[in-house]
Design a protein around this motif. Structure first.
Motif, PDB file in Angstrom:
ATOM      1  N   ALA A 100      40.323  -3.100  -5.296  1.00 57.14           N
ATOM      2  CA  ALA A 100      40.832  -4.414  -4.913  1.00 57.14           C
ATOM      3  C   ALA A 100      42.353  -4.406  -5.005  1.00 57.14           C
ATOM      4  CB  ALA A 100      40.220  -5.494  -5.806  1.00 57.14           C
ATOM      5  N   ARG A 101      42.941  -3.414  -4.391  1.00 59.02           N
ATOM      6  CA  ARG A 101      44.404  -3.302  -4.398  1.00 59.02           C
ATOM      7  C   ARG A 101      45.017  -4.432  -3.572  1.00 59.02           C
ATOM      8  NH1 ARG A 101      46.319   2.902  -3.733  1.00 59.02           N
ATOM      9  NH2 ARG A 101      45.264   3.733  -5.563  1.00 59.02           N
ATOM     10  N   GLY A 102      45.900  -5.196  -4.214  1.00 58.24           N
ATOM     11  CA  GLY A 102      46.585  -6.269  -3.512  1.00 58.24           C
ATOM     12  C   GLY A 102      45.689  -7.429  -3.116  1.00 58.24           C
ATOM     13  N   THR A 103      44.514  -7.507  -3.695  1.00 56.78           N
ATOM     14  CA  THR A 103      43.567  -8.578  -3.374  1.00 56.78           C
ATOM     15  C   THR A 103      44.003  -9.875  -4.038  1.00 56.78           C
ATOM     16  OG1 THR A 103      41.811  -6.943  -3.214  1.00 56.78           O
ATOM     17  CG2 THR A 103      41.120  -9.226  -3.512  1.00 56.78           C
ATOM     18  N   ARG A 104      43.775 -10.993  -3.359  1.00 62.16           N
ATOM     19  CA  ARG A 104      44.070 -12.320  -3.894  1.00 62.16           C
ATOM     20  C   ARG A 104      42.737 -12.988  -4.243  1.00 62.16           C
ATOM     21  NH1 ARG A 104      46.691 -10.946   0.154  1.00 62.16           N
ATOM     22  NH2 ARG A 104      45.526 -12.149   1.682  1.00 62.16           N
ATOM     23  N   PHE A 105      42.487 -13.128  -5.551  1.00 58.61           N
ATOM     24  CA  PHE A 105      41.267 -13.753  -6.047  1.00 58.61           C
ATOM     25  C   PHE A 105      41.544 -15.240  -6.245  1.00 58.61           C
ATOM     26  CE2 PHE A 105      41.001  -9.308  -7.212  1.00 58.61           C
ATOM     27  CZ  PHE A 105      39.680  -8.985  -6.944  1.00 58.61           C
ATOM     28  N   ARG A 106      40.888 -16.094  -5.455  1.00 60.34           N
ATOM     29  CA  ARG A 106      41.177 -17.528  -5.470  1.00 60.34           C
ATOM     30  C   ARG A 106      40.427 -18.308  -6.537  1.00 60.34           C
ATOM     31  NH1 ARG A 106      43.187 -20.326  -1.081  1.00 60.34           N
ATOM     32  NH2 ARG A 106      43.278 -21.875  -2.723  1.00 60.34           N
ATOM     33  N   CYS A 161      37.886   1.640 -10.807  1.00 58.31           N
ATOM     34  CA  CYS A 161      38.001   0.190 -10.991  1.00 58.31           C
ATOM     35  C   CYS A 161      39.487  -0.112 -10.807  1.00 58.31           C
ATOM     36  CB  CYS A 161      37.501  -0.219 -12.370  1.00 58.31           C
ATOM     37  SG  CYS A 161      37.351  -2.010 -12.561  1.00 58.31           S
ATOM     38  N   ASP A 162      39.896  -0.154  -9.537  1.00 59.64           N
ATOM     39  CA  ASP A 162      41.310  -0.215  -9.163  1.00 59.64           C
ATOM     40  C   ASP A 162      41.666  -1.614  -8.691  1.00 59.64           C
ATOM     41  OD1 ASP A 162      43.876   0.182  -8.267  1.00 59.64           O
ATOM     42  OD2 ASP A 162      43.393   1.937  -7.043  1.00 59.64           O
ATOM     43  N   LEU A 163      42.381  -2.346  -9.540  1.00 62.41           N
ATOM     44  CA  LEU A 163      42.788  -3.723  -9.255  1.00 62.41           C
ATOM     45  C   LEU A 163      44.313  -3.816  -9.184  1.00 62.41           C
ATOM     46  CD1 LEU A 163      40.350  -5.304 -11.859  1.00 62.41           C
ATOM     47  CD2 LEU A 163      39.935  -5.026  -9.414  1.00 62.41           C
ATOM     48  N   ARG A 164      44.953  -2.728  -8.788  1.00 59.76           N
ATOM     49  CA  ARG A 164      46.422  -2.675  -8.723  1.00 59.76           C
ATOM     50  C   ARG A 164      46.979  -3.743  -7.797  1.00 59.76           C
ATOM     51  NH1 ARG A 164      47.631   3.743  -8.566  1.00 59.76           N
ATOM     52  NH2 ARG A 164      45.388   3.888  -8.706  1.00 59.76           N
ATOM     53  N   GLY A 165      47.977  -4.457  -8.289  1.00 59.57           N
ATOM     54  CA  GLY A 165      48.677  -5.428  -7.459  1.00 59.57           C
ATOM     55  C   GLY A 165      47.857  -6.646  -7.077  1.00 59.57           C
ATOM     56  N   ALA A 166      46.707  -6.839  -7.714  1.00 62.12           N
ATOM     57  CA  ALA A 166      45.863  -7.999  -7.414  1.00 62.12           C
ATOM     58  C   ALA A 166      46.443  -9.249  -8.060  1.00 62.12           C
ATOM     59  CB  ALA A 166      44.442  -7.758  -7.918  1.00 62.12           C
ATOM     60  N   THR A 167      46.126 -10.390  -7.471  1.00 61.76           N
ATOM     61  CA  THR A 167      46.521 -11.679  -8.014  1.00 61.76           C
ATOM     62  C   THR A 167      45.261 -12.482  -8.292  1.00 61.76           C
ATOM     63  OG1 THR A 167      48.582 -11.701  -6.744  1.00 61.76           O
ATOM     64  CG2 THR A 167      47.806 -13.817  -7.590  1.00 61.76           C
ATOM     65  N   ASP A 226      47.671  -2.315 -12.885  1.00 54.29           N
ATOM     66  CA  ASP A 226      49.120  -2.148 -12.751  1.00 54.29           C
ATOM     67  C   ASP A 226      49.668  -3.111 -11.700  1.00 54.29           C
ATOM     68  OD1 ASP A 226      48.854  -0.088 -14.567  1.00 54.29           O
ATOM     69  OD2 ASP A 226      49.265   1.515 -13.125  1.00 54.29           O
ATOM     70  N   GLY A 227      50.752  -3.799 -12.061  1.00 57.37           N
ATOM     71  CA  GLY A 227      51.422  -4.690 -11.118  1.00 57.37           C
ATOM     72  C   GLY A 227      50.632  -5.921 -10.740  1.00 57.37           C
ATOM     73  N   SER A 228      49.576  -6.220 -11.472  1.00 57.70           N
ATOM     74  CA  SER A 228      48.758  -7.386 -11.139  1.00 57.70           C
ATOM     75  C   SER A 228      49.308  -8.642 -11.812  1.00 57.70           C
ATOM     76  CB  SER A 228      47.303  -7.158 -11.553  1.00 57.70           C
ATOM     77  OG  SER A 228      47.220  -7.032 -12.953  1.00 57.70           O
ATOM     78  N   GLU A 229      48.798  -9.794 -11.362  1.00 61.65           N
ATOM     79  CA  GLU A 229      49.159 -11.075 -11.950  1.00 61.65           C
ATOM     80  C   GLU A 229      47.873 -11.837 -12.214  1.00 61.65           C
ATOM     81  OE1 GLU A 229      51.010 -15.138 -10.233  1.00 61.65           O
ATOM     82  OE2 GLU A 229      52.328 -13.383 -10.060  1.00 61.65           O
ATOM     83  N   VAL A 230      47.671 -12.196 -13.479  1.00 63.30           N
ATOM     84  CA  VAL A 230      46.506 -12.990 -13.857  1.00 63.30           C
ATOM     85  C   VAL A 230      47.029 -14.334 -14.346  1.00 63.30           C
ATOM     86  CG1 VAL A 230      44.440 -13.122 -15.297  1.00 63.30           C
ATOM     87  CG2 VAL A 230      45.223 -10.896 -14.467  1.00 63.30           C
ATOM     88  N   GLN A 231      46.711 -15.399 -13.607  1.00 64.63           N
ATOM     89  CA  GLN A 231      47.241 -16.712 -13.935  1.00 64.63           C
ATOM     90  C   GLN A 231      46.413 -17.445 -14.980  1.00 64.63           C
ATOM     91  OE1 GLN A 231      47.879 -18.668 -10.157  1.00 64.63           O
ATOM     92  NE2 GLN A 231      49.361 -17.117  -9.528  1.00 64.63           N
ATOM     93  N   GLY A 232      45.259 -16.911 -15.315  1.00 60.03           N
ATOM     94  CA  GLY A 232      44.412 -17.444 -16.373  1.00 60.03           C
ATOM     95  C   GLY A 232      44.236 -16.395 -17.451  1.00 60.03           C
ATOM     96  N   LEU A 252      51.854  -9.185 -15.005  1.00 57.50           N
ATOM     97  CA  LEU A 252      52.200 -10.505 -15.525  1.00 57.50           C
ATOM     98  C   LEU A 252      50.906 -11.209 -15.886  1.00 57.50           C
ATOM     99  CD1 LEU A 252      54.109 -12.866 -16.149  1.00 57.50           C
ATOM    100  CD2 LEU A 252      53.949 -13.504 -13.716  1.00 57.50           C
ATOM    101  N   MET A 253      50.731 -11.494 -17.172  1.00 59.18           N
ATOM    102  CA  MET A 253      49.560 -12.199 -17.669  1.00 59.18           C
ATOM    103  C   MET A 253      50.042 -13.566 -18.141  1.00 59.18           C
ATOM    104  SD  MET A 253      47.396  -9.874 -17.143  1.00 59.18           S
ATOM    105  CE  MET A 253      47.547  -8.164 -16.683  1.00 59.18           C
ATOM    106  N   MET A 254      49.598 -14.623 -17.469  1.00 63.26           N
ATOM    107  CA  MET A 254      50.158 -15.945 -17.720  1.00 63.26           C
ATOM    108  C   MET A 254      49.421 -16.726 -18.806  1.00 63.26           C
ATOM    109  SD  MET A 254      51.222 -16.846 -13.840  1.00 63.26           S
ATOM    110  CE  MET A 254      52.454 -18.075 -14.219  1.00 63.26           C
ATOM    111  N   ALA A 255      48.408 -16.150 -19.399  1.00 67.31           N
ATOM    112  CA  ALA A 255      47.678 -16.780 -20.504  1.00 67.31           C
ATOM    113  C   ALA A 255      47.335 -15.684 -21.509  1.00 67.31           C
ATOM    114  CB  ALA A 255      46.439 -17.503 -19.976  1.00 67.31           C
ATOM    115  N   ASN A 256      46.304 -15.892 -22.290  1.00 68.31           N
ATOM    116  CA  ASN A 256      45.914 -14.923 -23.315  1.00 68.31           C
ATOM    117  C   ASN A 256      45.278 -13.682 -22.713  1.00 68.31           C
ATOM    118  OD1 ASN A 256      46.730 -16.675 -25.380  1.00 68.31           O
ATOM    119  ND2 ASN A 256      44.749 -17.695 -25.382  1.00 68.31           N
TER     120      ASN A 256
END
Length: 174
Positions: free
Chosen positions: A54-60, A74-80, A98-104, A122-126
């Motif tokens: 799921a490289r660069g995937t946007r999980f809504r 289990c490759d989630l590089r650059g996912a949001t 690597d390079g992912s952003e988790v807003q929760g 970037l991990m925006m919560a715990n």
């Protein structure tokens, strides 16, 4: 549900409160989500025998891999991830965020992993690894965690936190 049916369901428009219920699904072929925008899903108890990319995937919506098994990458590089990534009890080899952003919340509580890399993420919560068993390294170099980082009861072979910033509370192994 087949892999093609799952992929079609994941690509339907996101609507608040809706998600794909694919609990316990078994897929032999790799689940490839690279670059897609996908709606929420519950893959709890799933067996992804071909792995997931799921490289660069946007999980809504919700992204649940609780008690799932991933054989292969289990490759989630650059996912949001717009909300939580809940992978409590996940069994997998090397997991790459690597390079992912988790807003929760990012949770690997009780997971059994080969290694975990979340370099420059970037991990925006715990973030929790409580009770996880990780045979290889956990690489958080250059990662920013705006919440806490919890690893109580975890077995981690090595922790690389070079230039990581953690704004919340720490709960480290004894």
């Amino acid at each position: 549900m087949t892999g093609a049916e799952l992929l079609a369901e994941l690509q339907r428009p996101w609507r608040h409160g809706e998600h794909v219920d694919a609990r316990g699904i078994v897929l032999e072929a790799p689940l490839i989500l690279d670059g897609l925008e996908v709606r929420g899903f519950d893959l709890s108890g799933a067996r992804l025998n071909g792995g997931i990319s799921a490289r660069g995937t946007r999980f809504r919506g919700l992204a649940w891999l609780r008690r799932a098994t991933v054989r292969g990458p289990c490759d989630l590089r650059g996912a949001t991830f717009r909300t939580d990534l809940r992978a409590d009890g996940l069994v997998a080899g090397d997991v790459c965020l690597d390079g992912s952003e988790v807003q929760g919340v990012l949770s690997f509580a009780g997971a059994r992993l080969g290694a975990l890399s979340m370099r420059h993420a970037l991990m925006m919560a715990n973030v929790t690894l409580e009770g996880a068993q990780i045979d290889g390294p956990v690489d958080m170099s250059g990662t920013e965690i705006l919440g806490g980082f919890w690893t109580a009861g975890a077995g981690i072979a090595a922790l690389n936190h070079h230039e990581a910033e953690i704004s919340g509370r720490l709960r480290l192994p004894a």
